[in-house]
Enzyme design. Structure first.
Site, short mmCIF file in Angstrom:
data_model
loop_
_atom_site.label_atom_id
_atom_site.label_comp_id
_atom_site.label_asym_id
_atom_site.label_seq_id
_atom_site.Cartn_x
_atom_site.Cartn_y
_atom_site.Cartn_z
N HIS A 1 6.22 -8.23 -1.11
CA HIS A 1 5.07 -8.61 -1.95
C HIS A 1 4.76 -7.56 -3.02
CE1 HIS A 1 3.35 -11.50 1.38
NE2 HIS A 1 4.48 -11.92 0.86
N ASP B 1 0.78 -1.24 0.00
CA ASP B 1 0.00 0.00 0.00
C ASP B 1 0.81 1.28 0.00
OD1 ASP B 1 0.92 0.18 2.65
OD2 ASP B 1 -0.88 -0.76 3.46
P1 NAD Z 1 -1.52 -11.45 7.78
O1 NAD Z 1 -1.56 -12.91 7.63
O2 NAD Z 1 -0.21 -10.88 8.13
O3 NAD Z 1 -2.58 -11.07 8.96
C1 NAD Z 1 -2.78 -9.79 9.48
C2 NAD Z 1 -2.45 -9.74 10.99
O4 NAD Z 1 -2.69 -8.41 11.46
C3 NAD Z 1 -3.29 -10.67 11.86
O5 NAD Z 1 -2.41 -11.44 12.67
C4 NAD Z 1 -4.11 -9.71 12.75
O6 NAD Z 1 -4.31 -10.22 14.06
C5 NAD Z 1 -3.23 -8.49 12.77
N1 NAD Z 1 -3.91 -7.24 13.03
C6 NAD Z 1 -5.19 -6.87 12.73
N2 NAD Z 1 -5.41 -5.58 13.09
C7 NAD Z 1 -4.24 -5.12 13.63
C8 NAD Z 1 -3.83 -3.86 14.15
N3 NAD Z 1 -4.66 -2.79 14.19
N4 NAD Z 1 -2.56 -3.73 14.61
C9 NAD Z 1 -1.70 -4.79 14.56
N5 NAD Z 1 -2.04 -6.00 14.07
C10 NAD Z 1 -3.29 -6.16 13.61
O7 NAD Z 1 -2.06 -10.73 6.54
P2 NAD Z 1 -3.35 -11.02 5.59
O8 NAD Z 1 -4.40 -10.05 5.94
O9 NAD Z 1 -3.71 -12.46 5.63
O10 NAD Z 1 -2.79 -10.68 4.14
C11 NAD Z 1 -1.99 -11.57 3.41
C12 NAD Z 1 -1.18 -10.80 2.39
O11 NAD Z 1 -2.05 -10.01 1.56
C13 NAD Z 1 -0.25 -9.79 3.00
O12 NAD Z 1 0.96 -10.39 3.33
C14 NAD Z 1 -0.15 -8.72 1.92
O13 NAD Z 1 0.77 -9.09 0.94
C15 NAD Z 1 -1.53 -8.71 1.32
N6 NAD Z 1 -2.34 -7.62 1.95
C16 NAD Z 1 -1.85 -6.35 1.92
C17 NAD Z 1 -2.57 -5.32 2.53
C18 NAD Z 1 -1.98 -3.93 2.51
O14 NAD Z 1 -1.15 -3.63 1.65
N7 NAD Z 1 -2.36 -3.06 3.46
C19 NAD Z 1 -3.79 -5.58 3.17
C20 NAD Z 1 -4.28 -6.92 3.15
C21 NAD Z 1 -3.53 -7.93 2.56
#
Ligand code: NAD
Ligand code: ZN
Length: 271
Positions: A125, A110
């Site tokens: 990624h 992002d």
């Molecule tokens: P992930 O497996 O790393 O899971 C997200 C983690 O964030 C969870 O463990 C959750 O408990 C934690 N979390 C939730 N809210 C939080 C907060 N406010 N502060 C700290 N931790 C918090 O990621 P995913 O969602 O399974 O996504 C998989 C892949 O998809 C990512 O590695 C990425 O490449 C992509 N993705 C990117 C974005 C982005 O760019 N913002 C968003 C979603 C997914």
């Protein structure tokens, strides 16, 4: 350990650190309005990763059953158009300015760490606002608002999402004229900059695993590698995660709340 004690212990580690390294995941940007994929209500509850997570699956779904995907895509465009760095991203920039944090390794696509000011960001990624040439690998970064405006306009004109039509609307490389694609890593594709990421992790004197579940490899290995190389590991995540066995300090808070508190504590300790 209480949350206060965890913050205290984590800031003691950071006060002594001059080469801290962050590994951030989707949770890092949750407070910027970008929902994680894996948590309740996330994308993976609505769409099947097997059908949209790979390039082949995505193209097939777009051709045969585009509606759910296109409507989700429009929602994501809205979310990404309005996203701004949150207090957690800003606190990391502050730690960098204090000479404590040296490298941010992120799974996020992002661009928010860079927009908060962080200089050395390793994106494993890719980046959703960058295109890559399929022939010569030239990469072109685009502006968030400009790109989203352009994608919306092109999507509005399409009624057919077959690969041939999609190829036609993709940007072309200035260098060689071939088709460019978004420079993000889909399931099954090679993650990017892994040697640089491992070098940073192995030389870290502290590792912060922020908003990452620890189930997406190879990023999930970074805290374990840092620990093996002797660095203490700080984990910030309000939910269960896969780092229990490796964390020296677990801060069960949101990144946007924990990190500013950590920086305040570090600043106070440094006087
Ligand atoms: P992930 O497996 O790393 O899971 C997200 C983690 O964030 C969870 O463990 C959750 O408990 C934690 N979390 C939730 N809210 C939080 C907060 N406010 N502060 C700290 N931790 C918090 O990621 P995913 O969602 O399974 O996504 C998989 C892949 O998809 C990512 O590695 C990425 O490449 C992509 N993705 C990117 C974005 C982005 O760019 N913002 C968003 C979603 C997914
Ligand atoms: Zn090219």
């Amino acid at each position: 350990m209480t949350v206060e004690a965890a913050i205290e212990k984590a800031s003691d580690i950071l006060v002594r650190s001059r080469n801290a390294v962050v590994s951030s995941g989707a949770g890092m940007s949750a407070e910027s309005g970008i929902a994680t994929f894996r948590d309740p209500g996330g994308v993976w509850e609505r769409l099947d990763p097997a059908q949209v997570g790979t390039t082949a699956g995505l193209l097939n779904t777009l051709q045969n059953n585009p509606e759910p995907l296109i409507s989700m895509f429009h929602e994501l465009l809205d979310v990404f158009a309005n996203a701004e760095p949150n207090a957690g991203h800003e606190a990391l920039y502050e730690l960098e300015r204090m000479g404590i944090l040296q490298t941010v390794i992120t799974q996020n696509i992002d661009n928010l760490h860079q927009e908060a000011g962080s200089i050395k960001v390793i994106e494993v990624h890719g980046n959703g606002f960058r295109f890559r040439c399929l022939s010569c690998s030239t990469r072109v970064a685009m502006s968030r608002k400009g790109l989203i405006r352009d994608v919306r306009a092109r999507l509005d004109q399409l009624t057919d999402y077959s690969p041939a039509v999609l190829m036609d609307v993709m940007p072309q490389c200035d260098q060689c004229g071939s088709m460019m694609r978004p420079d993000v890593v889909m399931f099954g594709e090679a993650v990017q900059h892994i040697p640089e990421a491992y070098a940073a992790v192995q030389s870290a004197d502290a590792m912060l695993a922020l908003g990452t579940s620890g189930v997406v490899y190879p990023a999930a290995a970074f805290p374990f590698e840092a620990k093996k190389a002797g660095a203490p590991v700080i984990v910030v995540n309000p939910n269960e995660n896969a780092f229990d066995s490796v964390s020296d300090v677990y801060v069960p808070m949101k990144a946007g709340e924990a990190l500013p508190a950590l920086v305040d504590n570090v600043r106070r300790k440094l006087g």
